[in-house]
Design an enzyme around this catalytic site. Structure first.
Site, mmCIF file in Angstrom:
data_model
loop_
_atom_site.group_PDB
_atom_site.id
_atom_site.type_symbol
_atom_site.label_atom_id
_atom_site.label_comp_id
_atom_site.label_asym_id
_atom_site.label_seq_id
_atom_site.Cartn_x
_atom_site.Cartn_y
_atom_site.Cartn_z
ATOM 1 N N LYS A 107 32.597 23.331 44.982
ATOM 2 C CA LYS A 107 31.844 23.698 43.783
ATOM 3 C C LYS A 107 30.746 24.725 44.073
ATOM 4 O O LYS A 107 30.247 25.374 43.157
ATOM 5 C CB LYS A 107 31.269 22.453 43.118
ATOM 6 C CG LYS A 107 32.377 21.593 42.506
ATOM 7 C CD LYS A 107 31.853 20.441 41.685
ATOM 8 C CE LYS A 107 32.977 19.716 40.956
ATOM 9 N NZ LYS A 107 33.857 18.958 41.871
HETATM 10 C C1 LIG Z 1 35.183 18.560 41.590
HETATM 11 C C2 LIG Z 1 36.027 18.223 42.768
HETATM 12 C C3 LIG Z 1 37.441 18.178 42.716
HETATM 13 C C4 LIG Z 1 38.209 18.386 41.424
HETATM 14 O O1 LIG Z 1 38.197 19.729 41.012
HETATM 15 P P1 LIG Z 1 38.534 20.131 39.502
HETATM 16 O O2 LIG Z 1 38.253 21.573 39.413
HETATM 17 O O3 LIG Z 1 37.635 19.297 38.645
HETATM 18 O O4 LIG Z 1 39.971 19.788 39.279
HETATM 19 C C5 LIG Z 1 38.159 17.943 43.867
HETATM 20 N N1 LIG Z 1 37.518 17.720 45.046
HETATM 21 C C6 LIG Z 1 36.172 17.716 45.143
HETATM 22 C C7 LIG Z 1 35.538 17.420 46.453
HETATM 23 C C8 LIG Z 1 35.377 17.985 44.023
HETATM 24 O O5 LIG Z 1 34.036 17.973 44.136
#
Ligand SMILES: *Cc1c(COP(=O)(O)O)cnc(C)c1O
Length: 437
Positions: A107
């Site tokens: 993220k």
């Molecule tokens: C947010 C997140 C996901 C999921 O990603 P999306 O874009 O919501 O599908 C997967 N792994 C981690 C570690 C995350 O923080």
């Protein structure tokens, strides 16, 4: 670039307006009306570029009608100043490590890119804004760190008291400055309700509230860059096919991958890997989208029962079930399979996967077994294993070490404010009393 709403009832807007609005006035999600096309020759020429150099070129393709190339280059290099290494695990199976940013999860790519462009646009316009985010952990830390020090932007992160890990709380609440951490005496759903209510509250209009969750197109765009980078790095020959296995929750990461494919990256198929929260695999099987309450798992950032990027994904795949089926395969991975993947990958390759990366890797192995060894398969590792130290220790017998820059987290002072109650006026008064930046 112009962006249109999936709702179909809002005017097209610029990228700058789309990131400031977050969501379209008709409640829909912004989607680019055209996707820049990359030529085969370009793909060949771009092989061997660093991730940062490639990201900057791709960002220019999208944004050159709104920003000077030098501005794009400087915002991108500042935002994406950490590596995205591709590790070869065994034969055609690779892992793309997306956890080398400040909060050790993918993220960071989206949050940092959005923060830099958001700050730049506000400065150009001489405006100020307040970003509101509700978080159950990971989004809040990436947004808090991403927006730290961005001029003109106050960021308010709401999290449920006692329901995020002490490490996550430190990542959210130790930032301070223009980032206000708010401890809410309730659940994540309470946090989300307060944020939604604030957006609709006429008394708060002067604060220019905006959002930074994964419905913001400014978070998705930069995530498409690492798919391009990994595809160019591992393809057997320039322009050769590469399959990605994406650990999926709200489907933002998967949607970003489809954006890269639409630009012309040679990605014939995406494997959408889910835990027990299998809304997408079920939709692919039955044709029915069935939202439901989420189920807790060890890959908890993917515990999503009503993925908020679903409409955008469908639209990008051509607008119907057949289009999604042509682009995406669903694979569910159980808790036992996730744990076995962590254990066996450690035993065989001396490599430690976090639970989210393990879900992707288990799904990638199934695809590889079905498709044969010729096509490289890349599993996305979305979090650093040290964020899930307990699960990793249970499966490998060893505690993973935090990266050096995070080892002092226990000694960082926290600056969280306690919200006195869960009613809308409690939060309204809190926001109105925040000092001006
Ligand atoms: C947010 C997140 C996901 C999921 O990603 P999306 O874009 O919501 O599908 C997967 N792994 C981690 C570690 C995350 O923080």
């Amino acid at each position: 670039m112009r962006l249109v709403s999936t709702g179909g009832r809002s005017p097209a807007v610029s990228f700058a307006d789309a990131i400031i609005h977050g969501i379209a006035p008709d409640g829909g999600l912004y989607l680019p009306d055209t996707v820049p096309a990359l030529a085969q020759g370009e793909l060949r020429a771009w092989r061997g570029l660093s991730f940062q150099a490639l990201a900057s070129r791709l960002a220019c393709r999208w944004l050159q009608d709104e920003f000077e190339p030098a501005v794009i280059d400087s915002l991108v290099s500042d935002a994406l100043d950490f590596p995205a290494p591709v590790i070869r695990l065994d034969g055609s199976l690779h892992v793309l490590e997306l956890f080398h940013g400040p909060t050790m999860a993918f993220k960071d790519f989206g949050a940092r890119f959005l923060a830099r462009f958001f700050g730049h646009v506000l400065a150009q316009r001489g405006e100020r804004a307040t970003i509101l985010v509700a978080t159950s952990g990971d989004t809040g830390s990436a947004v808090a760190r991403g927006f730290a020090g961005v001029p003109g932007v106050r960021t308010v992160v709401l999290y449920p008291a006692g329901k995020v890990s002490p490490f996550q709380e430190s990542q959210i609440a130790s930032v301070g400055g223009n980032v206000t951490a708010v401890r809410v005496p309730g659940s994540f759903d309470d946090c989300q309700r307060l944020v939604k209510g604030a957006f609709l509250d006429p008394d708060l209009r002067a604060l220019r509230l905006s959002s930074a969750n994964s419905i913001n197109i400014g978070r998705l765009l930069p995530q498409s860059f690492y798919y391009a980078f990994a595809a160019l790095s591992v393809a057997a020959e320039p322009g050769g096919p590469v399959v990605f296995a994406v650990p999926s929750g709200n489907l933002g990461n998967l949607t970003a991958g489809v954006l890269a494919a639409r630009m012309g990256m040679p990605i014939p198929v995406f494997v959408a890997a889910t835990n027990a929260n299998d809304v997408l695999p079920e939709y692919l099987e039955t044709g029915v989208y069935r939202a439901r309450p989420s189920i807790p798992t060890v890959s908890n950032a993917m515990d999503v029962g009503d993925p908020n990027n679903f409409d955008r994904l469908v639209r990008l795949c051509g607008g119907d079930l057949d289009g999604v089926r042509a682009t995406v395969r669903g694979e569910r991975v159980t808790e036992a399979q996730t744990r076995a993947e962590i254990r066996e990958t450690f035993a065989r390759h001396d490599y430690v996967l976090d639970p989210h990366g393990a879900v992707a890797c288990a799904a990638a192995r199934r695809w590889r077994a079905a498709a044969g060894p010729a096509t490289p398969v890349v599993a996305l590792a979305t979090a650093h294993p040290a964020k899930f130290a307990d699960t990793i220790a249970e499966e490998t017998g060893q505690e993973p070490l935090l990266p050096a820059h995070e080892r002092d987290w226990r000694s960082r002072p926290l600056h969280a404010a306690d919200l006195p109650g869960l009613a809308a006026p409690d939060f309204r008064d809190f926001l109105l009393r925040l000092p001006a930046l």
